[in-house]
Motif scaffolding. Sequence first.
Motif, PDB file in Angstrom:
ATOM      1  N   ALA A 105      35.238  16.322 -59.296  1.00 17.02           N
ATOM      2  CA  ALA A 105      35.332  15.471 -58.110  1.00 17.02           C
ATOM      3  C   ALA A 105      35.276  13.993 -58.493  1.00 17.02           C
ATOM      4  O   ALA A 105      35.777  13.140 -57.763  1.00 17.02           O
ATOM      5  CB  ALA A 105      34.205  15.804 -57.141  1.00 17.02           C
ATOM      6  N   LEU A 106      34.670  13.713 -59.661  1.00 15.67           N
ATOM      7  CA  LEU A 106      34.570  12.312 -60.099  1.00 15.67           C
ATOM      8  C   LEU A 106      35.903  11.760 -60.596  1.00 15.67           C
ATOM      9  O   LEU A 106      36.075  10.547 -60.703  1.00 15.67           O
ATOM     10  CB  LEU A 106      33.539  12.190 -61.227  1.00 15.67           C
ATOM     11  N   LEU A 107      36.843  12.663 -60.910  1.00 16.96           N
ATOM     12  CA  LEU A 107      38.140  12.223 -61.427  1.00 16.96           C
ATOM     13  C   LEU A 107      38.871  11.315 -60.437  1.00 16.96           C
ATOM     14  O   LEU A 107      39.518  10.348 -60.841  1.00 16.96           O
ATOM     15  CB  LEU A 107      39.033  13.434 -61.705  1.00 16.96           C
ATOM     16  N   LEU A 114      40.333   3.063 -62.271  1.00 23.27           N
ATOM     17  CA  LEU A 114      40.808   2.616 -63.584  1.00 23.27           C
ATOM     18  C   LEU A 114      42.317   2.403 -63.621  1.00 23.27           C
ATOM     19  O   LEU A 114      42.807   1.567 -64.367  1.00 23.27           O
ATOM     20  CB  LEU A 114      40.408   3.636 -64.663  1.00 23.27           C
ATOM     21  N   MET A 115      43.041   3.207 -62.821  1.00 25.79           N
ATOM     22  CA  MET A 115      44.507   3.116 -62.903  1.00 25.79           C
ATOM     23  C   MET A 115      45.122   2.408 -61.707  1.00 25.79           C
ATOM     24  O   MET A 115      46.326   2.495 -61.472  1.00 25.79           O
ATOM     25  CB  MET A 115      45.087   4.517 -63.043  1.00 25.79           C
TER      26      MET A 115
ATOM     27  N   ALA B 208      31.827   0.629 -63.021  1.00 24.28           N
ATOM     28  CA  ALA B 208      32.805   0.426 -64.102  1.00 24.28           C
ATOM     29  C   ALA B 208      34.215   0.756 -63.607  1.00 24.28           C
ATOM     30  O   ALA B 208      35.171   0.049 -63.940  1.00 24.28           O
ATOM     31  CB  ALA B 208      32.449   1.301 -65.299  1.00 24.28           C
ATOM     32  N   ALA B 209      34.334   1.813 -62.781  1.00 23.12           N
ATOM     33  CA  ALA B 209      35.653   2.179 -62.245  1.00 23.12           C
ATOM     34  C   ALA B 209      36.173   1.078 -61.329  1.00 23.12           C
ATOM     35  O   ALA B 209      37.354   0.737 -61.379  1.00 23.12           O
ATOM     36  CB  ALA B 209      35.563   3.510 -61.493  1.00 23.12           C
ATOM     37  N   ARG B 210      35.284   0.529 -60.502  1.00 24.54           N
ATOM     38  CA  ARG B 210      35.697  -0.560 -59.585  1.00 24.54           C
ATOM     39  C   ARG B 210      36.171  -1.776 -60.375  1.00 24.54           C
ATOM     40  O   ARG B 210      37.112  -2.453 -59.980  1.00 24.54           O
ATOM     41  CB  ARG B 210      34.516  -0.965 -58.701  1.00 24.54           C
ATOM     42  N   ALA B 211      35.493  -2.026 -61.502  1.00 26.49           N
ATOM     43  CA  ALA B 211      35.854  -3.183 -62.317  1.00 26.49           C
ATOM     44  C   ALA B 211      37.057  -2.886 -63.214  1.00 26.49           C
ATOM     45  O   ALA B 211      37.518  -3.768 -63.930  1.00 26.49           O
ATOM     46  CB  ALA B 211      34.656  -3.594 -63.174  1.00 26.49           C
TER      47      ALA B 211
END
Lengths: 264, 253
Positions: A105-107, A114-115, B208-211
Motif C-alpha cells: 500500500a506504501l507503493l 518520487l515520480m 521524503a516522498a513529498r520532497a
Amino acid sequence: MNPRSDHHTRRHGRGAAGLALLAALALACTVAPLLSDGAAPLRADSDPVLTALTDGRGSLSFALLSGLLGAGLGLGWAVLATALGERTERRLMAAAARLAGLPLALLAPLGAGLMGGGLPLLALLVAVSAAPLVAGLAHGELRDLLRREFLIAARAAGLSQGAILRHHLIPNAVRPLLAAGAVALPRALAVESFASLLGLGLPSPVGSWGATIGLAARLGDGLALIPAALLLSLSLWALHAVADEALSLAAEGPHGGAATDARA
Amino acid sequence: MPRTVASRLIDTLPATLLPIAAGTALASALAWATGLDALGAARALLAALGLSFLLIAPALFLGAALGALAGAWAGLAPQTGSGLAGRALIAAGPLLPGFLLAACAALAVRAGAAAAPLAWAALALPAACQAARLARPAMTEALTSDALRMAEGFGLDDRAVLRHHALPAALAPVLGGFANATLAALAGAVALESLLDLPGLGARLIDAARAGSTSGALPALIALGGLTGLLTALGTALGAWLQPLAGSGGRGR
C-alpha cells in the motif's frame, strides 16, 4: 431453515445490500454537482455533504479503473502461473505470496511522490498493490477447478485439450476468476484513499474522499471529515460485501450446491 | 521463554533484522556520500524505527488478542455481551480501515484529546476486527469437531474442553492471518505519524516522498519492510507460545 442455509441467506442479503448501496452512492455522486449552488470549487464555503458526494466521483471512478487493472494483472498472473508448468507455477505463486506480505500500500504514495504523480502512474501502482492478492485467490480457484472429476472424465473420454478448454475449463473458470478479481476493487479504493489522505494520491482537481479526510484531520475540521469518512466507510463495506458474496457464490458452484460442471 | 518460541525467533529474526540493518547502513552510506554525519543518520533512522515499533506493537498484539477472544466468544455464545462485542467487531471490520481511524484519532488529538491512548486504540481496532473475523468461524467449527466430542466423551468438564481444545483451534487461524493485521496496522501508523507529525519511520518515508528524495525514502522503506517482518515474526511466535499454554492442561488430565 437450518443454520447453514440461514448463514448463506444472510451473506447473499449482504451482497445484494452492498450492490444496492454502491448503485445509490454512484447515483448520488453523479447528481451531486447538479445540487451544488456553484460554491463547490470554493471548498471552505461549500456544503461538506455535497463536497463529499462530489469527491466520490473521483474516488469511485478511480477505484473502478485501478481495481479492474489490478484484477486483470492478478488474473493474468494466476493464469500464466497455471499454464507455464509446475516449476514456474511454484515460483510465480511464491513471489505473489511474498509480495502480499509486504506493505505494498506504501507503493502508491511513494511512487506518486518520487515520480511526480499523474493518474496513469497512480492507477498502475494501486493495481500492482492489489494484484498479488488477486493472483493468490485466482490461483487457488484454478487449482481447485483443475482437480475436479469432470475434467478427469473429459480427458479420459479422449477430448482434445482445445475442446476441454472451450467446453469445460473456460465456462467453469469464469465465475471463480471474476470473484477473485472482485477483491481488487475494495483494495484499490482503500489504497487510493490512503495515498490521497497523505497528500500523495489523486491530483487536486480530481476530488477524493481520502484527500478531504486528510485535509480535515490536519485542519481539525470535523464537519468536513465526517461525511467523507462515512461515505468512504460505506463504499468499502459495500465493495467487501459484493466481493465476499461473489467468492461465496463461486465456492458454491453454478447450481448453488457443491461445485459441478456447468455443462453437465 | 519456552524453547519452541526461542527457536522460532532464531529461525525468523535474522531474515527480518537484515532489512533493518540494510536500511540503516544505506542511510548511513548516503549521509557519508553527501558529507553529512553518517552515524547521526543511522541513529535517526533507528530512533524513528523504535518510535514506530512502540506505536504499532502494543496496539497490534493487544488488539489481535482481544479480537481473537471476542471472535471466539461470538462463536461460542453469540448472544452474550462478549459475543455481541465479537459480532460487532466482525461487522465493523470492512468499515474501519486503519488509516481512516488514524485520521479520526488525529482529529481528536487536534481537538485536545490525549494522543497515546487514541493512537493505540486506532491501530488496535483493525487488528481486533480481523482477529475476530478469523476466530469466530474457527470456534464454530471446533465446537462441532470430533476431537471435541471425544474430549467430552473422556469426561472432561466443559471449561477444560473449551480452554484446552476449542480455544486453541479458534486461535490458530488468527496466527495465520497475523501478517495481514500487521500490514493494516502499519498503514494506520504511517497515516497517524504523518498527520500528527510524529518522528516515526512512516512520517520519514512520506516526508521524503513529498520532497521527491529517493535517498531519503529508500532506507525508510527498506526498514519498514523489516519492521513488518519483525512484528509478524514476534506475533506468530507469541501466538505459538500461547497456544500450547492453553492446550497443555488437557494433556495432563
